[in-house]
Write an enzyme that holds these catalytic residues in place. Structure first.
Site, PDB file in Angstrom:
ATOM      1  CG  HIS A 119    -104.523 -50.247  27.784  1.00 35.28           C
ATOM      2  ND1 HIS A 119    -103.350 -49.786  28.259  1.00 35.28           N
ATOM      3  CD2 HIS A 119    -105.395 -50.004  29.043  1.00 35.28           C
ATOM      4  CE1 HIS A 119    -103.456 -49.033  29.380  1.00 35.28           C
ATOM      5  NE2 HIS A 119    -104.776 -49.265  29.892  1.00 35.28           N
ATOM      6  CE  LYS A 146     -96.814 -56.999  21.904  1.00 30.64           C
ATOM      7  NZ  LYS A 146     -96.906 -55.579  22.135  1.00 30.64           N
ATOM      8  CE  LYS A 190     -91.010 -49.675  29.916  1.00 30.12           C
ATOM      9  NZ  LYS A 190     -91.732 -50.885  30.159  1.00 30.12           N
ATOM     10  CE  LYS A 246     -91.562 -54.854  20.631  1.00 36.10           C
ATOM     11  NZ  LYS A 246     -92.258 -53.624  20.819  1.00 36.10           N
ATOM     12  NE  ARG A 247     -96.993 -62.006  26.724  1.00 33.81           N
ATOM     13  CZ  ARG A 247     -97.898 -62.533  27.428  1.00 33.81           C
ATOM     14  NH1 ARG A 247     -97.552 -62.071  28.980  1.00 33.81           N
ATOM     15  NH2 ARG A 247     -98.900 -63.614  27.225  1.00 33.81           N
TER      16      ARG A 247
HETATM   17  C1  26Q Z   1    -108.405 -60.168  29.110  1.00 35.29           C
HETATM   18  C2  26Q Z   1    -109.407 -60.954  29.257  1.00 35.29           C
HETATM   19  C3  26Q Z   1    -108.967 -62.253  29.841  1.00 35.29           C
HETATM   20  C4  26Q Z   1    -107.781 -62.587  30.254  1.00 35.29           C
HETATM   21  C5  26Q Z   1    -106.919 -61.701  29.932  1.00 35.29           C
HETATM   22  C6  26Q Z   1    -107.253 -60.387  29.361  1.00 35.29           C
HETATM   23  C7  26Q Z   1    -106.002 -59.590  29.068  1.00 35.29           C
HETATM   24  C8  26Q Z   1    -104.848 -59.424  29.789  1.00 35.29           C
HETATM   25  C9  26Q Z   1    -103.936 -58.548  29.647  1.00 35.29           C
HETATM   26  C10 26Q Z   1    -106.140 -58.679  28.106  1.00 35.29           C
HETATM   27  C11 26Q Z   1    -104.847 -57.742  27.717  1.00 35.29           C
HETATM   28  C12 26Q Z   1    -103.806 -57.644  28.715  1.00 35.29           C
HETATM   29  C13 26Q Z   1    -102.948 -56.757  28.291  1.00 35.29           C
HETATM   30  C14 26Q Z   1    -102.672 -55.926  27.346  1.00 35.29           C
HETATM   31  C15 26Q Z   1    -101.597 -54.975  27.144  1.00 35.29           C
HETATM   32  O1  26Q Z   1    -100.397 -55.015  27.825  1.00 35.29           O
HETATM   33  N1  26Q Z   1    -101.685 -54.088  26.308  1.00 35.29           N
HETATM   34  C16 26Q Z   1    -100.678 -53.015  26.089  1.00 35.29           C
HETATM   35  O2  26Q Z   1    -100.772 -51.912  27.076  1.00 35.29           O
HETATM   36  C17 26Q Z   1     -99.693 -51.031  26.965  1.00 35.29           C
HETATM   37  C18 26Q Z   1     -99.876 -49.900  27.732  1.00 35.29           C
HETATM   38  O3  26Q Z   1    -101.040 -49.069  27.493  1.00 35.29           O
HETATM   39  C19 26Q Z   1     -99.524 -50.720  25.280  1.00 35.29           C
HETATM   40  O4  26Q Z   1     -98.379 -49.844  25.432  1.00 35.29           O
HETATM   41  C20 26Q Z   1     -99.567 -51.621  24.399  1.00 35.29           C
HETATM   42  O5  26Q Z   1     -99.449 -51.386  23.157  1.00 35.29           O
HETATM   43  C21 26Q Z   1    -100.643 -52.560  24.637  1.00 35.29           C
HETATM   44  O6  26Q Z   1    -100.265 -53.764  23.753  1.00 35.29           O
END
Ligand code: 26Q
Length: 831
Positions: free
Chosen positions: A368, A565, A671, A559-560
């Site tokens: 992702h 972004k 969405k 969004k985040r």
């Molecule tokens: C990793 C290691 C340690 C702690 C946290 C993490 C961690 C947690 C969450 C790393 C990444 C995330 C989340 C990532 C995320 O939400 N990515 C998004 O995924 C969506 C679904 O595929 C995409 O549409 C977005 O583009 C992407 O940013």
């Protein structure tokens, strides 16, 4: 007022989908489950009672689904995700069971408002962002499409923090989401699973074969909680199984006897900390030991459970890939590769090659993110201490893999170094993305461009070696939540116009295309949009006292908060707009309301500063008579699924403005499109595919392409943009003049430094002119309501591809090789 239960509990039909039985059963739960009468019941009690009424109506379907899957020896999908951003469940469960009208009537008969009760539910926020929300949409689509599937995850005691704003700054508060009780989960203490940590590996020999025993470990138990996931139409009810950590030992008797009560409970506290809280980072990875422990705990519980279920049927191991398809959502689940090897080799006594073949055929991996700082790597030392046997297995996987590389590219030592799963450096680390790719049969990106860049930049050598393993599945969203539930008026208009087929076949929205040319339909469409804008305005006025004019263009950037972004680009654009409105000859632009929302990772200083900037800018602009009528800016606190539902329905303009090549897909864009917003965006992630679907005339694309952006690396000169573009210069000068922070001098200096002195890594200044000019085109179009409405309708009509049903169909066919398993249940009422 609440009616007393007229029907004795024993004869209440727990399946009745009619208002009368819903009412009777509601009163029964209020009294017998919650011990409340209508004097003492709070709105939350009533929500709980109604949730239990609905849950009871799911149970029979749930059991029937599980029995059918078991009896038919189906192949099941196991979705392994550390995050599920489910949001609220009652509204969607009621819709999918087809009982919304009955529930509404039942509640109205009791003098209660169904929507108010529904909105009592706390969001289940067991995820950070898009990846977690995608997991929730996927589970819903799997159930709707009747695919046998189970989601696995962690039951965090605390989900994503609640965002408060104090003086413009984000302040995090714990999300104690379980405090009011969680009616959707069923604990299953009979399926407790032991998980080992630490200890050491004993090597032995049995009949000429090396054996490995992982001993002297500290063990933790995994306690499953099951949540039903009902598909639209109520036929299939799949399960989301979340693990909660329990101490293997309540307390140490020896310490207890010696009177050291703190030591006696130490291991219990340590064990139960494991699932205490979700890591609140979205795209910055921090190598924290507790996170590694969470990942392993989750993978170990889930795989143990999966194999336990497989073994019930006593089929040979060669059947495994025909019975299970395990999807690793990001590398958060990549320990599944060594763990499944360990289970098959050490516990089941299988040979390495046979086990490896099963592992690769059973697992698949979704990536992702491309951001280098988000790619997971774990220090070898840490893995060795916590998971000693897994490190041995990873080494063995790597040894065999590098031998393949050497055979294929003899003499190419450089390539062997590059491709090693172990990164050599000051700290030796295991690279999790390559481990997931090597240990699975399919790796996919989440949009076309992302999948292409994944092969080109993150894993070029692996893509060359295993070209057949890489594929692409563009994300999607479930229309049941994001249109049918979130925007009932639009859903109604669509159903009245083209029928209700779109609810399970979103491509049918294409039938709206000719209606874009129909003036009367445009009028109705825009009336519905205005209504949704009023609903949001009323909500925000009631909650925050804001006065938002529904007759302004709502532009949303939700969004985040992340540098890539580019919320900062939006603020710069806003600055130019504001300067124009303050000038001697202000332009005649349509009035706008700019809506921001989003959380920043708690340790992400820059992102938190951007939130502060948005607030300060908003408060100056909103109080400046020069801008008052034409520009308003609001940052809505605590962005979450339930808030997103409100915002999506009301948006006119969807801002998707990431630096090209950085946003893997984005799903908010889908969405918003589905709800009739026009997109202003870069050629990044799913925007590209949105543009393909809707056509270039119906979307506002601006800025550098991914290729151009990457060519700018090290060459982009923000200072020259500053010098050459007067409007941009004035905007930056104003922003950093202290105009927005008179009481807090200098606080925005780090933003200035990032933009002007440190190379503007995310190319905000490179794209700003193009962004502003494109916003001018947006204004021009908005001046012509019919032209705008036409394009808005065309956006809805062309959003069919972005259903998570389509995405799940592709996974099922191309990666999992599974099909539907229809459950024979009485149909539920039609919507
Ligand atoms: C990793 C290691 C340690 C702690 C946290 C993490 C961690 C947690 C969450 C790393 C990444 C995330 C989340 C990532 C995320 O939400 N990515 C998004 O995924 C969506 C679904 O595929 C995409 O549409 C977005 O583009 C992407 O940013």
């Amino acid at each position: 007022m609440l009616e007393a239960a007229k029907t004795p509990a024993a004869v209440v039909c727990q399946q009745g989908l009619d208002p009368e039985s819903i009412k009777a059963h509601f009163a029964d739960h209020l009294k017998h489950t919650l011990a409340r009468d209508h004097y003492t019941a709070t709105p939350h009690d009533r929500y709980l009672a109604l949730a239990m009424v609905v849950r009871d109506r799911l149970v029979e379907r749930w059991i029937k689904t599980q029995e059918t899957h078991h009896d038919r020896h189906v192949k099941r999908v196991y979705y392994l995700s550390l995050e599920y951003l489910t949001g609220r469940s009652l509204g969607n469960n009621v819709i999918n069971l087809g009982i919304e009208a009955a529930v509404e009537k039942a509640m109205a008969d009791l003098g209660l408002n169904w929507v108010d009760l529904r909105d009592e539910e706390l969001d289940a926020g067991l995820g950070n962002a898009g990846l977690g929300r995608l997991a929730a949409c996927f589970l819903e689509s799997l159930a709707t499409m009747q695919v046998p599937a189970m989601g696995y995850g962690l039951r965090y005691d605390y989900g994503i923090f609640r965002q408060h704003i104090q003086n413009g700054w984000q302040v995090e508060q714990p999300d104690d989401w379980l405090r009011g009780g969680h009616p959707w989960e069923i604990p299953r203490p009979d399926y407790l699973i032991p998980v080992q940590f630490e200890g050491r590996v004993e090597t032995g020999r049995e009949g000429g074969r090396l054996t490995f025993r992982w001993v002297d470990t500290r063990d933790v138990l995994g306690m499953p909680y099951d949540i039903p996931v009902v598909g639209y139409g109520g036929q299939t009810v799949n399960t989301l199984r979340l693990w909660s950590a329990r101490a293997a030992q309540e307390f140490d008797l020896q310490d207890f006897d010696q009177g050291d009560y703190v030591a006696a409970v130490h291991s219990k506290v340590m064990a139960e900390n494991l699932t205490k809280v979700l890591y609140p980072a979205d795209a910055v990875y921090a190598g924290r030991e507790l996170r590694l422990r969470q990942e392993y705990f989750f993978v170990a519980c889930s795989l143990f459970d999966i194999l336990r279920r497989f073994k019930v049927d006593r089929e040979g191991w060669s059947e495994l890939p025909h019975r299970i398809a395990v999807q690793m959502n990001e590398t958060h689940a990549a320990l599944a590769v060594p763990e499944l090897m360990r289970l098959l080799v050490d516990r089941e006594g299988m040979g390495w090659e046979a086990a490896w073949d099963l592992v690769v055929r059973s697992l698949s991996y979704t990536n992702h993110t491309l951001m280098p700082e988000a790619l997971e790597r774990w220090p070898v030392d840490m893995i060795e201490r916590i998971l000693p046997r897994h490190l041995q297995i990873i080494y063995e996987i790597n040894r065999r893999f590098l031998k393949l590389v050497a055979d294929r590219y003899p003499g190419d030592l450089e390539r062997q170094c590059r491709m090693s799963l172990i990164e050599e450096g000051a700290v030796r680390q295991v690279r999790m993305a390559p481990l997931a790719i090597v240990g699975s049969h399919a790796t996919n990106g989440v949009s076309a461009i992302h999948s292409r860049l994944l092969k080109a930049s993150v894993a070029p050598d692996l893509a060359e070696m295993y070209p057949g393993r890489f594929c692409s599945v563009t994300n999607g969203v479930t229309q049941r939540r994001w249109l049918l539930k979130a925007n009932p008026a639009l859903a109604d208009l669509i159903t009245k116009t083209i029928g209700s087929g779109w609810i399970t076949d979103l491509r049918q929205l294409a039938r709206l295309t000719p209606l874009a040319e129909d003036a009367a339909f445009r009028q109705r469409f825009m009336a519905v949009k205005r209504q949704a804008k009023t609903v949001l305005a009323d909500y925000l006025r009631a909650k925050y006292g804001w006065k938002i004019d529904p007759d302004t263009l709502y532009s949303v950037l939700v969004k985040r908060i992340h540098e890539y972004k580019r919320q900062l680009l939006a603020v710069l654009g806003l600055m130019i707009r504001y300067n124009r409105l303050r000038s001697k000859a202000p332009p005649d632009v349509p009035p706008r309301t700019l809506v921001f929302a989003g959380k920043a990772a708690p340790n992400y200083t820059m992102a938190k500063l951007i939130i502060k900037l948005i607030h300060n800018v908003a408060s100056v602009i909103n109080n400046d008579p020069a801008a008052a009528r034409l520009l308003r800016v609001h940052f809505v606190p605590n962005y979450r699924v339930s808030l997103a539902e409100r915002i999506m329905a009301a948006a006119d303009l969807s801002e998707q403005i990431s630096t090209a090549g950085t946003e893997a897909s984005g799903t908010g864009c889908m969405k918003l499109m589905l709800n009739g917003a026009l997109t202003i965006g870069t050629l990044d992630g799913a925007n590209i595919e949105i543009a393909d679907e809707v056509g270039p005339d119906n979307i506002f694309i601006f800025g550098l392409t991914a290729e151009q952006a990457s060519a700018q690396a090290g060459r982009h000169d923000p200072q020259s943009v500053y010098r050459q573009d007067a409007e941009i210069r004035e905007a930056l000068d104003l922003m950093f003049s202290g105009h927005f922070n008179p009481q807090e001098p200098g606080i925005f200096a780090p933003l200035r430094a990032a933009l002007l002195d440190q190379g503007d890594r995310f190319l905000c200044l490179a794209d700003l002119r193009s962004y502003v000019d494109t916003q001018d085109r947006v204004d021009a179009l908005y001046r012509d309501p019919h032209a705008w409405a036409r394009k808005a309708i065309l956006n809805v009509a062309h959003s069919g591809r972005f259903s998570s049903d389509r995405a799940i169909g592709e996974y099922a066919r191309e990666i999992w090789h599974v099909g539907p398993c229809p459950i024979e249940m009485d149909p539920v009422p039609k919507m």
